[in-house]
Design a protein around this motif. Structure first.
Motif, mmCIF file in Angstrom:
data_model
loop_
_atom_site.group_PDB
_atom_site.id
_atom_site.type_symbol
_atom_site.label_atom_id
_atom_site.label_comp_id
_atom_site.label_asym_id
_atom_site.label_seq_id
_atom_site.Cartn_x
_atom_site.Cartn_y
_atom_site.Cartn_z
ATOM 1 N N MET A 1 13.358 24.203 52.919
ATOM 2 C CA MET A 1 14.236 25.268 53.396
ATOM 3 C C MET A 1 13.442 26.569 53.513
ATOM 4 N N LYS A 2 13.692 27.309 54.574
ATOM 5 C CA LYS A 2 13.050 28.609 54.785
ATOM 6 C C LYS A 2 14.111 29.711 54.748
ATOM 7 N N ILE A 3 13.818 30.755 53.973
ATOM 8 C CA ILE A 3 14.726 31.889 53.838
ATOM 9 C C ILE A 3 14.019 33.148 54.318
ATOM 10 N N LEU A 4 14.609 33.838 55.293
ATOM 11 C CA LEU A 4 14.128 35.169 55.663
ATOM 12 C C LEU A 4 14.906 36.171 54.824
ATOM 13 N N LEU A 20 13.351 35.664 42.135
ATOM 14 C CA LEU A 20 14.087 34.595 42.799
ATOM 15 C C LEU A 20 13.146 33.691 43.590
ATOM 16 N N THR A 21 12.189 34.279 44.281
ATOM 17 C CA THR A 21 11.246 33.491 45.076
ATOM 18 C C THR A 21 10.450 32.536 44.189
ATOM 19 N N GLU A 30 10.799 28.074 50.831
ATOM 20 C CA GLU A 30 9.807 29.074 51.246
ATOM 21 C C GLU A 30 10.543 30.367 51.585
ATOM 22 N N VAL A 31 10.047 31.491 51.073
ATOM 23 C CA VAL A 31 10.678 32.782 51.317
ATOM 24 C C VAL A 31 9.762 33.641 52.179
ATOM 25 N N GLN A 32 10.327 34.113 53.286
ATOM 26 C CA GLN A 32 9.634 35.033 54.185
ATOM 27 C C GLN A 32 10.212 36.422 53.913
ATOM 28 N N LEU A 33 9.459 37.255 53.203
ATOM 29 C CA LEU A 33 9.978 38.518 52.697
ATOM 30 C C LEU A 33 9.626 39.662 53.636
ATOM 31 N N ALA A 34 10.649 40.266 54.232
ATOM 32 C CA ALA A 34 10.474 41.387 55.166
ATOM 33 C C ALA A 34 10.719 42.689 54.407
ATOM 34 N N HIS A 93 18.819 36.112 54.267
ATOM 35 C CA HIS A 93 19.255 36.688 52.989
ATOM 36 C C HIS A 93 18.939 38.185 53.023
ATOM 37 N N LEU A 94 19.970 38.995 53.172
ATOM 38 C CA LEU A 94 19.800 40.443 53.294
ATOM 39 C C LEU A 94 20.115 41.133 51.975
#
Length: 372
Positions: A1-4, A20-21, A30-34, A93-94
């Motif tokens: 699973m990928k989470i932005l 959390l990551t 996998e977390v894509q952190l913006a 995920h905002l």
């Protein structure tokens, strides 16, 4: 699973996002952190680089609670949509509100960590000035558009509903921390407070004001707006010292050595520093507000955050009574051990999976309707 996931480096959201990551890694997420807002410090960059399932994307767009921010918020939205198109996440995920109104192609989870209106009411006992009405509109719209709203306490959820209207798709997921990272050391006769010392809601100035009336020294860890600016870190009774911003390893050592942790907060939707101090075996003295009661009732000493005399009285009682202090430290650590990062990760993973299942069901019905 990928989470932005969106985040900033200003306060507890950074700690939360990385914790959390890390906890999601064993679950194959996998977390894509913006990142938006001020750039990460070198210590923050180093911390992020140690997390195998984290990809970091940086920007300097203003955050939605900053002054003159809305042109930046718009540009940040365009950047986030571009990232989503390129990275193809499963869930958005905002850790903010305004961008939930964007035309996302994936399900949206909004985590409500705090907000201007509940902060202002707690600190000033009044509504924010008229200039904040646009912020209120953006937050209300974002909460309405989110497929799931998560808050770390029921108190924070009530605050959001008070200021922005009823939320029907909400869930409370408490924050967590990896307990092995924080351990009690040999306790010293010192009192500590930590966090954003410039934030009126933390009310650290109340601690600084009574420091000269205490028989133990007070140490404040946080950024440059601390009430006292001396960089001395040796122990001098009846004094208050600023340690400045500390690296995580140094902060853990201070928590481990401090016998008492104090945060007479006017506003604290969850509170990572009390959790870290509790794990480190500190007796806790906290502001008597709904959110902190929710987390720490029976495991901390509570004081009216606006009553300096009560704050001094409770601190002196802990200072003078070793057995009482030791018992409160035991209770705090026992309670803190319940708020694990693994528990937090399992709850978020369940929320992500639920969102994906709902999204697939909706898409299936839409396809069927089109066929008919």
């Amino acid at each position: 699973m990928k989470i932005l996931m969106t985040a900033d480096t200003v306060g507890g959201v950074w700690t939360y996002a990385l914790e959390l990551t890390r906890a999601l890694e064993p679950h194959g997420v996998e977390v894509q952190l913006a990142l938006m807002g001020p750039p990460p410090t070198s210590a923050q960059r180093n911390e992020a680089e140690q997390i195998a399932n984290l990809s970091l994307f940086k920007s300097d767009y203003k955050l939605e609670w900053m002054s003159d921010c809305w042109s930046d918020v718009k540009r940040a939205g365009e950047w986030l949509l571009h990232l989503a198109t390129r990275l193809c996440p499963d869930v958005i995920h905002l850790n903010g509100y305004a961008h939930a109104s964007l035309p996302w192609a994936r399900p949206i989870l909004v985590a409500g960590h705090s907000c201007v209106f509940s902060w202002w009411h707690a600190v000033h006992n009044d509504a924010p000035p008229q200039e904040w009405e646009h912020y209120k509109t953006e937050v209300s719209n974002g909460l309405r558009e989110a497929h799931r709203v998560v808050t770390p306490t029921a108190a924070m959820l009530r605050a959001l509903e008070t200021h922005y209207g009823r939320i029907y798709n909400a869930r409370v997921i408490p924050n967590g921390r990896e307990s092995a990272s924080f351990r009690p050391l040999e306790k010293q006769h010192i009192i500590m407070s930590a966090g954003r010392l410039w934030d009126q809601a933390k009310n650290v100035s109340a601690v600084a004001e009574i420091a000269s009336e205490l028989s133990w020294p007070v140490f404040l860890a946080g950024d440059s707006a601390a009430p006292h600016t001396t960089k001395e870190t040796h122990t001098v009774a009846g004094q208050c010292y600023s340690l400045g911003p500390l690296a995580q390893s140094d902060l853990r050592n201070w928590f481990g050595a401090a016998a008492i942790y104090v945060l007479p907060a006017l506003y604290e939707p969850f509170g990572y520093t009390p959790l870290e101090a509790g794990l480190s075996g500190c007796a806790l003295v906290l502001g008597d507000i709904a959110s902190l009661r929710e987390v720490w009732d029976g495991a901390a000493v509570f004081v009216n955050p606006r009553d300096r005399h009560a704050l001094k009285t409770e601190l002196l009682q802990l200072i003078r009574n070793h057995n009482y202090r030791r018992e409160m430290a035991r209770r705090a650590r026992e309670r803190a051990l319940l708020f694990t990062s693994e528990r937090m990760a399992r709850n978020y993973l369940a929320a992500y999976k639920d969102l994906l299942a709902q999204s697939r069901a909706f898409q299936g019905k839409e396809s069927l309707a089109q066929c008919v």
